[in-house]
Write a protein that holds these residues in place. Structure first.
Motif, PDB file in Angstrom:
ATOM      1  N   UNK A   1     -23.988   2.802 -60.111  1.00 21.38           N
ATOM      2  CA  UNK A   1     -24.256   3.889 -59.169  1.00 21.38           C
ATOM      3  C   UNK A   1     -25.701   4.310 -59.327  1.00 21.38           C
ATOM      4  N   UNK A   2     -26.173   5.190 -58.441  1.00 23.00           N
ATOM      5  CA  UNK A   2     -27.570   5.605 -58.535  1.00 23.00           C
ATOM      6  C   UNK A   2     -27.702   6.767 -59.507  1.00 23.00           C
ATOM      7  N   UNK A   3     -28.329   6.486 -60.658  1.00 24.80           N
ATOM      8  CA  UNK A   3     -28.507   7.510 -61.697  1.00 24.80           C
ATOM      9  C   UNK A   3     -29.916   8.054 -61.494  1.00 24.80           C
TER      10      UNK A   3
ATOM     11  N   UNK B   1     -20.063   6.227 -68.966  1.00 23.89           N
ATOM     12  CA  UNK B   1     -18.625   5.960 -69.107  1.00 23.89           C
ATOM     13  C   UNK B   1     -18.241   4.691 -68.365  1.00 23.89           C
ATOM     14  N   UNK B   2     -18.887   4.448 -67.233  1.00 26.46           N
ATOM     15  CA  UNK B   2     -18.589   3.234 -66.465  1.00 26.46           C
ATOM     16  C   UNK B   2     -18.996   1.988 -67.247  1.00 26.46           C
TER      17      UNK B   2
ATOM     18  N   UNK C   1     -19.258  -5.708 -61.170  1.00 24.74           N
ATOM     19  CA  UNK C   1     -18.434  -4.499 -61.020  1.00 24.74           C
ATOM     20  C   UNK C   1     -19.186  -3.385 -60.319  1.00 24.74           C
ATOM     21  N   UNK C   2     -18.468  -2.655 -59.488  1.00 18.61           N
ATOM     22  CA  UNK C   2     -18.989  -1.417 -58.906  1.00 18.61           C
ATOM     23  C   UNK C   2     -17.870  -0.394 -58.928  1.00 18.61           C
TER      24      UNK C   2
ATOM     25  N   UNK D   1     -13.197   4.683 -59.297  1.00 18.45           N
ATOM     26  CA  UNK D   1     -12.351   3.522 -59.583  1.00 18.45           C
ATOM     27  C   UNK D   1     -13.212   2.261 -59.547  1.00 18.45           C
ATOM     28  N   UNK D   2     -13.002   1.353 -60.496  1.00 18.90           N
ATOM     29  CA  UNK D   2     -13.825   0.137 -60.517  1.00 18.90           C
ATOM     30  C   UNK D   2     -13.256  -0.910 -59.569  1.00 18.90           C
TER      31      UNK D   2
END
Ligand code: NDP
Length: 315
Positions: free
Chosen positions: A222-224, A260-261, A278-279, A285-286
């Motif tokens: 995701x965009x951090x 966490x992901x 993975x996304x 949800x993965x």
């Protein structure tokens, strides 16, 4: 016994958040592979990773000599290696001129791709000998390298072309510092390096998964928008990017959630599939995501592997 996981660039952002998530579980010993030893130690303490659950080892991915030394030092520590996470990266979107690694490769591709390529090739031998039940090599990919997404279509787009610049050594002297042989562009060099990361994991999967049982995966957490990755960007960008991601694209994810992901990809028994990117959806949800055509091109992956082997001195 505890699992042993090496995380590169664990001294900030996603790497640190992942080390924290795994460190708190009590099931892992984290080897923080960092270029700034003191910073890594300080950051580990500041987020409260229990002392017995981590150690710091020096690694500068912008020097192949340092990568080799790291692999030797790790071996000498006598610890088995169960999971390797290639997370460190640099992003130089405002650089007007290229800069170079110790061996003279353009810095973004040299660090993000070639450094990790050599590291994972060397440590594959250690992973092979571990008796852990779920051995994994994970590399952090990115949406920006995937031209099948909206974010991946913001120019300059990733494009490795026919890899002529890479084959020439990316040294900017008699050959372009860009993989495709074009003009230097820092933002594009980063995106290209991420495509290399994703191609490398698939090539690892094809070459070694069956023989070794090791899981090879990449992910986009995701965009951090708050990490140090954007430290080189202009101040206005740094001010507006997080709210833009939060409220407009809704792709924003906190460092904690992203950590966490990535920790799930390290340790979750349901994420053992190899060769996967993975996304996560908006409900965290993965799912197995699709890569762009270029980032999943097996011929390009093979060619990239062979050229990279030569550049890092493995062939
Ligand atoms: P950060 O800049 O916060 O973290 C990057 C880490 O890499 C830092 O710890 C940094 O060390 C380390 N590093 C940089 N150069 C070297 C080197 N030569 N040798 C060793 N370590 C080095 O960024 P993020 O946490 O955001 O990035 C982590 C990963 O996530 C990257 O692979 C990035 O491409 C990926 N990513 C990030 C996204 C985002 O939105 N932020 C989105 C998608 C992917 P130091 O602490 O010393 O500076």
């Amino acid at each position: 016994r505890k699992g042993n996981v090496i995380i590169t660039g664990a001294s900030s952002g996603l790497g640190l958040a992942t080390a924290k998530a795994l460190g708190e579980s009590g099931k892992w010993h984290i080897i923080m592979a960092c270029r700034d030893f003191l910073k890594a130690e300080r950051m580990a303490r500041s987020v409260g990773i229990p002392k017995e659950n981590y150690s710091v080892m020096h690694l500068d991915l912008a020097s192949l000599e340092s990568v080799r030394q790291f692999a030797d030092n790790f071996r000498r520590s006598g610890r088995p290696l169960d999971v390797l996470v290639c997370n460190a990266a640099i992003y130089l979107p405002t650089a007007k001129l290229p800069t170079y690694t110790a061996e003279g490769f353009e810095l973004s591709v040299g660090t993000n791709h070639l450094g990790h390529f050599l590291l994972s090739r060397l440590l594959l031998e250690d992973l092979k000998t571990s008796d852990f039940n779920s051995k994994r090599v994970i590399i952090v990919g990115s949406i920006t390298g995937n031209t099948n997404t909206l974010a991946g279509n913001v120019p300059p787009k990733a494009n490795l072309g026919d890899l002529r610049g890479l084959a020439g050594g990316l040294n900017g002297v008699n050959i372009s510092p860009m993989i495709d042989g074009g003009e230097f562009d820092g933002a594009k060099a980063y995106k290209d390096s991420k495509v290399c990361n994703m191609l490398t994991m698939q090539e690892f999967h094809r070459r070694y998964h069956e023989e070794t049982g090791i899981t090879f995966a990449s992910l986009y957490p995701g965009c951090i928008a708050t990490t140090g990755l954007f430290r080189e960007h202009i101040p206005l960008f740094r001010l507006l990017f997080p709210p833009f991601q939060k409220y407009i694209t809704k792709g924003f994810v906190s460092e904690e959630e992203a950590g966490k992901r990535l920790a799930q990809v390290v340790s979750n028994p349901s994420l053992t599939k190899s060769g996967v990117y993975w996304s996560w959806n908006n409900n965290s949800g993965s799912f197995e995501n699709q890569l762009s055509e270029e980032a999943s091109d097996p011929e390009k992956a093979k060619k990239l592997w062979e050229i990279s082997e030569k550049l890092v001195g493995l062939a």
